[in-house]
Design a protein around this motif. Sequence first.
Motif, PDB file in Angstrom:
ATOM      1  N   LEU A 116      28.419  27.844  75.264  1.00 12.27           N
ATOM      2  CA  LEU A 116      27.757  26.821  74.590  1.00 12.27           C
ATOM      3  C   LEU A 116      27.395  26.978  73.068  1.00 12.27           C
ATOM      4  O   LEU A 116      27.338  26.088  72.125  1.00 12.27           O
ATOM      5  CB  LEU A 116      26.239  26.863  75.030  1.00 12.27           C
ATOM      6  N   SER A 117      27.858  28.250  72.335  1.00 17.91           N
ATOM      7  CA  SER A 117      27.869  28.683  70.977  1.00 17.91           C
ATOM      8  C   SER A 117      29.148  28.363  70.429  1.00 17.91           C
ATOM      9  O   SER A 117      29.281  28.423  69.343  1.00 17.91           O
ATOM     10  CB  SER A 117      27.488  29.994  70.878  1.00 17.91           C
ATOM     11  N   ILE A 118      30.203  28.047  71.214  1.00 12.39           N
ATOM     12  CA  ILE A 118      31.573  27.590  70.680  1.00 12.39           C
ATOM     13  C   ILE A 118      31.516  26.284  70.184  1.00 12.39           C
ATOM     14  O   ILE A 118      31.071  25.341  70.769  1.00 12.39           O
ATOM     15  CB  ILE A 118      32.640  27.884  71.807  1.00 12.39           C
ATOM     16  N   PRO A 119      31.832  26.153  68.819  1.00  8.59           N
ATOM     17  CA  PRO A 119      31.944  24.877  68.111  1.00  8.59           C
ATOM     18  C   PRO A 119      32.568  23.520  69.146  1.00  8.59           C
ATOM     19  O   PRO A 119      33.794  23.866  69.553  1.00  8.59           O
ATOM     20  CB  PRO A 119      32.778  24.815  66.854  1.00  8.59           C
ATOM     21  N   THR A 120      32.211  22.583  69.300  1.00  6.18           N
ATOM     22  CA  THR A 120      32.655  21.492  69.903  1.00  6.18           C
ATOM     23  C   THR A 120      33.664  20.813  69.189  1.00  6.18           C
ATOM     24  O   THR A 120      34.690  20.117  69.914  1.00  6.18           O
ATOM     25  CB  THR A 120      31.619  20.284  69.895  1.00  6.18           C
ATOM     26  N   SER A 121      34.065  21.165  68.017  1.00  9.03           N
ATOM     27  CA  SER A 121      35.258  20.526  67.312  1.00  9.03           C
ATOM     28  C   SER A 121      36.453  21.271  67.964  1.00  9.03           C
ATOM     29  O   SER A 121      37.607  20.612  68.005  1.00  9.03           O
ATOM     30  CB  SER A 121      35.147  20.606  65.744  1.00  9.03           C
ATOM     31  N   ILE A 122      36.490  22.523  68.387  1.00  7.80           N
ATOM     32  CA  ILE A 122      37.715  23.139  68.968  1.00  7.80           C
ATOM     33  C   ILE A 122      37.983  22.420  70.436  1.00  7.80           C
ATOM     34  O   ILE A 122      39.100  22.250  70.711  1.00  7.80           O
ATOM     35  CB  ILE A 122      36.972  24.499  69.255  1.00  7.80           C
ATOM     36  N   VAL A 123      36.805  22.341  71.087  1.00  3.83           N
ATOM     37  CA  VAL A 123      36.964  21.567  72.306  1.00  3.83           C
ATOM     38  C   VAL A 123      37.738  20.285  72.147  1.00  3.83           C
ATOM     39  O   VAL A 123      38.624  19.772  72.942  1.00  3.83           O
ATOM     40  CB  VAL A 123      35.617  21.611  73.137  1.00  3.83           C
ATOM     41  N   GLU A 124      37.036  19.408  71.280  1.00  3.99           N
ATOM     42  CA  GLU A 124      37.853  18.023  71.073  1.00  3.99           C
ATOM     43  C   GLU A 124      39.369  18.165  70.443  1.00  3.99           C
ATOM     44  O   GLU A 124      40.044  17.178  70.988  1.00  3.99           O
ATOM     45  CB  GLU A 124      36.901  17.381  69.938  1.00  3.99           C
ATOM     46  N   THR A 125      39.512  19.061  69.426  1.00  2.00           N
ATOM     47  CA  THR A 125      40.922  19.419  69.181  1.00  2.00           C
ATOM     48  C   THR A 125      41.968  19.669  70.251  1.00  2.00           C
ATOM     49  O   THR A 125      43.074  18.958  70.516  1.00  2.00           O
ATOM     50  CB  THR A 125      40.841  20.254  68.106  1.00  2.00           C
ATOM     51  N   ALA A 126      41.340  20.435  71.264  1.00  2.00           N
ATOM     52  CA  ALA A 126      42.110  20.967  72.372  1.00  2.00           C
ATOM     53  C   ALA A 126      42.509  19.541  73.177  1.00  2.00           C
ATOM     54  O   ALA A 126      43.681  19.493  73.831  1.00  2.00           O
ATOM     55  CB  ALA A 126      41.345  21.952  73.129  1.00  2.00           C
ATOM     56  N   LYS A 127      41.282  18.828  73.713  1.00  5.07           N
ATOM     57  CA  LYS A 127      41.634  17.568  74.097  1.00  5.07           C
ATOM     58  C   LYS A 127      42.549  16.507  73.602  1.00  5.07           C
ATOM     59  O   LYS A 127      43.185  15.923  74.277  1.00  5.07           O
ATOM     60  CB  LYS A 127      40.140  16.964  74.425  1.00  5.07           C
ATOM     61  N   LEU A 128      42.665  16.542  72.294  1.00  2.31           N
ATOM     62  CA  LEU A 128      43.506  15.483  71.642  1.00  2.31           C
ATOM     63  C   LEU A 128      44.889  16.151  71.654  1.00  2.31           C
ATOM     64  O   LEU A 128      45.960  15.381  71.513  1.00  2.31           O
ATOM     65  CB  LEU A 128      43.021  15.437  70.194  1.00  2.31           C
ATOM     66  N   GLY A 136      46.142  17.288  74.154  1.00  3.40           N
ATOM     67  CA  GLY A 136      46.587  17.296  75.414  1.00  3.40           C
ATOM     68  C   GLY A 136      46.467  18.399  76.112  1.00  3.40           C
ATOM     69  O   GLY A 136      47.355  18.759  77.192  1.00  3.40           O
ATOM     70  N   VAL A 137      45.694  19.525  76.013  1.00  2.66           N
ATOM     71  CA  VAL A 137      45.443  20.635  76.557  1.00  2.66           C
ATOM     72  C   VAL A 137      44.789  20.775  77.942  1.00  2.66           C
ATOM     73  O   VAL A 137      43.654  20.211  77.938  1.00  2.66           O
ATOM     74  CB  VAL A 137      44.804  21.766  75.661  1.00  2.66           C
ATOM     75  N   GLY A 138      45.324  21.157  79.064  1.00  2.72           N
ATOM     76  CA  GLY A 138      44.816  20.980  80.288  1.00  2.72           C
ATOM     77  C   GLY A 138      43.701  22.053  80.512  1.00  2.72           C
ATOM     78  O   GLY A 138      43.461  22.843  79.679  1.00  2.72           O
ATOM     79  N   PRO A 139      42.760  21.871  81.526  1.00  2.00           N
ATOM     80  CA  PRO A 139      41.573  22.540  81.694  1.00  2.00           C
ATOM     81  C   PRO A 139      41.917  24.089  81.767  1.00  2.00           C
ATOM     82  O   PRO A 139      41.485  24.848  81.095  1.00  2.00           O
ATOM     83  CB  PRO A 139      40.775  22.154  82.997  1.00  2.00           C
ATOM     84  N   LEU A 140      43.126  24.636  82.635  1.00  2.00           N
ATOM     85  CA  LEU A 140      43.411  25.957  82.841  1.00  2.00           C
ATOM     86  C   LEU A 140      44.205  26.551  81.444  1.00  2.00           C
ATOM     87  O   LEU A 140      43.672  27.607  81.359  1.00  2.00           O
ATOM     88  CB  LEU A 140      44.404  26.090  84.084  1.00  2.00           C
ATOM     89  N   LYS A 141      44.920  25.720  80.809  1.00  2.00           N
ATOM     90  CA  LYS A 141      45.481  26.216  79.621  1.00  2.00           C
ATOM     91  C   LYS A 141      44.448  26.374  78.773  1.00  2.00           C
ATOM     92  O   LYS A 141      44.427  27.320  77.640  1.00  2.00           O
ATOM     93  CB  LYS A 141      46.458  25.177  79.036  1.00  2.00           C
ATOM     94  N   PHE A 142      43.256  25.495  78.626  1.00  2.00           N
ATOM     95  CA  PHE A 142      42.202  25.495  77.551  1.00  2.00           C
ATOM     96  C   PHE A 142      41.355  27.026  77.922  1.00  2.00           C
ATOM     97  O   PHE A 142      40.822  27.558  76.997  1.00  2.00           O
ATOM     98  CB  PHE A 142      41.248  24.177  77.614  1.00  2.00           C
ATOM     99  N   THR A 143      41.222  27.116  79.239  1.00  2.00           N
ATOM    100  CA  THR A 143      40.540  28.429  79.455  1.00  2.00           C
ATOM    101  C   THR A 143      41.163  29.516  78.946  1.00  2.00           C
ATOM    102  O   THR A 143      40.544  30.647  78.488  1.00  2.00           O
ATOM    103  CB  THR A 143      40.161  28.270  81.165  1.00  2.00           C
ATOM    104  N   LEU A 144      42.488  29.826  79.458  1.00  2.00           N
ATOM    105  CA  LEU A 144      43.547  30.982  79.144  1.00  2.00           C
ATOM    106  C   LEU A 144      43.757  30.994  77.671  1.00  2.00           C
ATOM    107  O   LEU A 144      43.933  32.273  77.404  1.00  2.00           O
ATOM    108  CB  LEU A 144      44.627  31.022  80.175  1.00  2.00           C
ATOM    109  N   ARG A 145      43.992  30.006  77.141  1.00  2.00           N
ATOM    110  CA  ARG A 145      44.691  30.132  75.722  1.00  2.00           C
ATOM    111  C   ARG A 145      43.645  29.866  74.574  1.00  2.00           C
ATOM    112  O   ARG A 145      43.718  30.556  73.461  1.00  2.00           O
ATOM    113  CB  ARG A 145      45.402  28.937  75.583  1.00  2.00           C
ATOM    114  N   VAL A 146      42.487  29.300  74.881  1.00  7.66           N
ATOM    115  CA  VAL A 146      41.192  29.192  74.052  1.00  7.66           C
ATOM    116  C   VAL A 146      39.917  29.993  74.302  1.00  7.66           C
ATOM    117  O   VAL A 146      39.430  30.730  73.348  1.00  7.66           O
ATOM    118  CB  VAL A 146      41.066  27.501  73.972  1.00  7.66           C
ATOM    119  N   LEU A 147      39.420  29.783  75.412  1.00 10.46           N
ATOM    120  CA  LEU A 147      38.279  30.276  75.798  1.00 10.46           C
ATOM    121  C   LEU A 147      37.998  31.709  75.879  1.00 10.46           C
ATOM    122  O   LEU A 147      37.517  32.618  75.311  1.00 10.46           O
ATOM    123  CB  LEU A 147      37.576  29.671  76.862  1.00 10.46           C
TER     124      LEU A 147
END
Length: 302
Positions: free
Chosen positions: A187-199, A201-212
């Motif tokens: 919850l403390s991670i900025p939402t802008s990072i999440v929105e950028t990943a969605k734009l 086209g990063v998938g859920p698993l890739k977002f978890t492994l490569r970003v989170l």
Amino acid sequence: MTGAIQYAKRRFESARAALGRGAGTETTESTADLGAAGVHVQLWLLAGLVLFPILVAVVVSTKQQGIVTSLPDLLPGTYAVENYREAIVDYGFARFMWNSLLMSVVVVVGKLVVSVLAAVAIVYYRVPYKDLVFLFVLFTLLLPVPVRFVPLFQLMNDLGWSNSLLAITVPYIASATTVFILRQHFLSIPTSIVETAKLDGVGPLKFTLRVLVPMSRGVLVGVSIIMFVYAWNQYLWPLVIIDSEANQVAQVGLQLLQGDVQGGQLSWSLVMAGSVLTLLPPLALMILFRKPLLETFAIQQK
């Protein structure tokens, strides 16, 4: 003449006020120094109280029988090599520690995988009633562990897992505490990072492994240390579900050392040698990774 007298009087008042402020500042600084010294003295006293039993255990493990009746008995003995060799080789304590290490590693890896996926689903997915689900997860913390022993023991027997590694690892895979800590961190991670990943086209698993996961490396390490210590210190459940002495863990192995009676007298030196050996792995991890561990405790307080 009168103007000169008034000017001198004003200069005198200004000088006296300046001296008063300087004296007040010096008094404040002296009070702060005394307060800091008092805090340090209290910390050293508390640290001494915590370390004293450990030092006594180390000293007793170097003696022949480990009987302490006076202050001279607190001096180190000359039987350290014999006591530790007897505990590790003759009583198979190395096997107990290996079982505990294997159990702790499996529990830590399993908890990390399950808890990360659960926290990601709770924070980043629009799941119906996800807040209610999260409250239910936290509610499991209110259930005492012994309350679950009877149905869990029956389940392990029905699955044929009793007296195996699965029996002492699978029941600990789910962790409400770990899910809570990771949720607070995500919850403390900025939402802008999440929105950028969605734009992008990063998938859920890739977002978890490569970003989170890279952004949460410190928290994951701290949580892993907490989970490792928790799994390493398990005693009651392995005692209930494991029948074979060869499959037992280090905490139950200490109980087996306590059952050794020589000439009608308990060999405390042998017991303390096993206790020191059991203490070393979690203590080493906590010292090596103290910084991420403190960061994890800070997240829990938030």
